[in-house]
Structure formats: structure tokens, C-alpha cells
Design an enzyme around this catalytic site. Structure first.
Site, short mmCIF file in Angstrom:
data_model
loop_
_atom_site.label_atom_id
_atom_site.label_comp_id
_atom_site.label_asym_id
_atom_site.label_seq_id
_atom_site.Cartn_x
_atom_site.Cartn_y
_atom_site.Cartn_z
N LYS A 83 -19.93 15.30 -17.64
CA LYS A 83 -18.87 15.40 -18.64
C LYS A 83 -19.13 14.38 -19.76
O LYS A 83 -19.36 13.20 -19.47
CB LYS A 83 -17.54 15.10 -17.94
CG LYS A 83 -16.33 15.73 -18.57
CD LYS A 83 -15.15 15.58 -17.61
CE LYS A 83 -13.84 15.87 -18.25
NZ LYS A 83 -12.72 15.50 -17.36
O1 G3P Z 1 -8.48 17.01 -17.74
C1 G3P Z 1 -8.09 15.98 -18.58
C2 G3P Z 1 -6.89 15.34 -18.04
O2 G3P Z 1 -7.22 14.54 -16.95
C3 G3P Z 1 -6.10 14.59 -19.03
O3 G3P Z 1 -4.80 14.80 -18.70
O4 G3P Z 1 -2.39 14.39 -18.65
O5 G3P Z 1 -3.99 12.49 -19.09
O6 G3P Z 1 -3.59 14.25 -20.81
P1 G3P Z 1 -3.63 13.92 -19.37
#
Ligand code: G3P
Length: 222
Positions: A83
Site C-alpha cells: 500500500k
Molecule cells: O481504509 C482506510 C481507513 O482505515 C481509514 O478510515 O475511518 O480513519 O477514515 P478512517
């Protein structure tokens, strides 16, 4: 649409994997840091649980070190997807790693143009962040729709991995918008499987069965 879990928590991954619905796992440095365990060990453990793409993110931001880190991470297991962040150096590293047949998931994507560039750099997956766009009053699902439309129009093979999912509606809407994959946090999976009518219906079926058993045990015996 395929389901990935967005987590580095082994117990959570095991639980959702046991439902038989997982096609992959995504992690990020924040999720791995939260677990307080060795990165390589965590990724290898996850690879033993889920047979599918397992995204592990580099922490370098320079092209050469991203490439080195990506190559190293990709050696941890055959299912590892590297990634990389959607920045110029990330695109350069994506091109090199993809040329080496290493699968890349381009993360932190917030626009159609970024998604198109990730695809041109050879990414296997591009991850638009739905929730974080909603956070700043922009429509995350609209972005998924636009990317899906443009990729379809130009026959782009890169898969759209809807990320930063915060609730069950984001999952349904991602599927409707044309995402190939949604990467979903553990708690959202738990919410998705719940329905009050399912619980109520099951309760009723079992109560009817038990009533009948009491009245005419021979008729309903299994
Ligand atoms: O897949 C990306 C994710 O982990 C980010 O999520 O909720 O931190 O925006 P968030």
C-alpha cells in the site's frame, strides 16, 4: 462487491473471517500501531487467516525507500499487496513495483484525477476515502460513482476499493456506486449483519417449534 476487513486486530479478523465472507484485509500504519505488535508478524498472521489480498502500507515517503520497503513487505507472503500513498513519489514507486509484478494498493485517494493516475501507474487497487470526504462536507460516495464511471468508460482494470467506511449505509452505497471492494471496520460488519426483524422472526420460529413440540412431539420430531 467483495468484502475486505479494515483491521490489524487478529481476533476481529478471525471472527469476521469465520463468517465465510472475507476476500481480503487492509491495514494502515494507524491500525497496526494501535495493536502494539511487530508489523511483519501481524501481517504474516493475517495472511494465515484470510486467503486473499492483504494490504500492508509503507511508511517511507521517498521513491527509492518506498520501492525498497515495498519489495521487502512483498516478500513476507505471496498474498501481500503493497500500500502506497497517492503522492508523486508514491506513483513513481507504484510504477516500479507494478513492473516487478508486485500488487499495489494506492491509498489516500480523494479525486478522480488521483484515481486515474494511480491506474496509469499500474495500481491493482485504488482506495478512495469515503468517510474522510464526508467529514469535510464533500460526498464520498459521489467520488466512488465518478471513478467507477470513468474507469468503465476507459476500460480501466484497476479495482476501486472503497475505504474509510464508517457505517452500513456507506457499504450499500459503495456497492450501488460501482466499487469492486469495500474495506469495512469490524464494528460496521457487526452492524451490517443485524436486523431487528431477523431476531424477532427467529425468536418466533423457535417459539412456534417449541409450542408444537409440547403439544404433539411425534409430529415435529427431527
Ligand atoms: O481504509 C482506510 C481507513 O482505515 C481509514 O478510515 O475511518 O480513519 O477514515 P478512517
Amino acid at each position: 462487491m467483495k468484502f475486505f476487513i479494515d483491521s490489524a486486530n487478529i481476533e476481529h479478523i478471525k471472527e469476521i473471517a469465520s463468517w465465510g465472507i472475507l476476500s481480503g484485509v487492509t491495514t494502515n500504519p494507524s491500525l497496526v500501531a494501535k495493536e502494539g505488535k511487530d508489523f511483519k508478524q501481524v501481517v504474516q498472521q493475517i495472511c494465515e487467516i484470510v486467503d486473499g489480498s492483504i494490504s500492508a502500507e509503507v511508511i517511507s515517503t521517498e521513491t527509492e525507500s518506498m520501492i525498497e520497503e515495498g519489495k521487502e513487505i512483498s516478500r513476507w507472503h505471496k498474498n501481500v499487496t503493497v500500500k502506497l500513498p497517492t503522492i508523486p513519489n508514491g506513483l513513481s514507486a507504484c510504477r516500479v513495483l507494478s513492473n516487478h509484478n508486485i500488487k499495489v494498493n494506492m491509498t489516500l485517494c480523494f479525486s478522480v484525477n488521483q484515481a486515474l493516475m494511480c491506474a496509469s501507474a499500474g495500481a491493482s487497487y485504488v482506495s478512495p476515502f469515503v468517510g474522510r470526504l464526508d467529514d469535510i462536507n464533500q460526498n464520498g460516495i459521489e467520488l466512488i460513482k465518478e471513478i467507477a464511471e470513468v474507469f468503465h468508460l476507459h476500460n480501466v482494470k484497476t479495482e476501486i476499493l472503497s475505504a474509510s467506511i464508517r457505517n452500513p449505509l456507506h457499504v450499500t452505497e459503495s456497492a450501488k456506486a460501482g466499487a469492486h471492494i469495500a474495506t469495512i471496520p469490524y464494528q460496521v460488519f457487526k452492524q451490517m449483519v443485524q436486523h431487528p426483524l431477523t431476531d424477532k422472526g427467529l425468536e418466533r420460529f423457535l417459539a412456534d417449534w417449541n409450542d408444537a413440540m409440547l403439544k404433539k412431539p411425534s409430529v415435529v420430531k427431527v
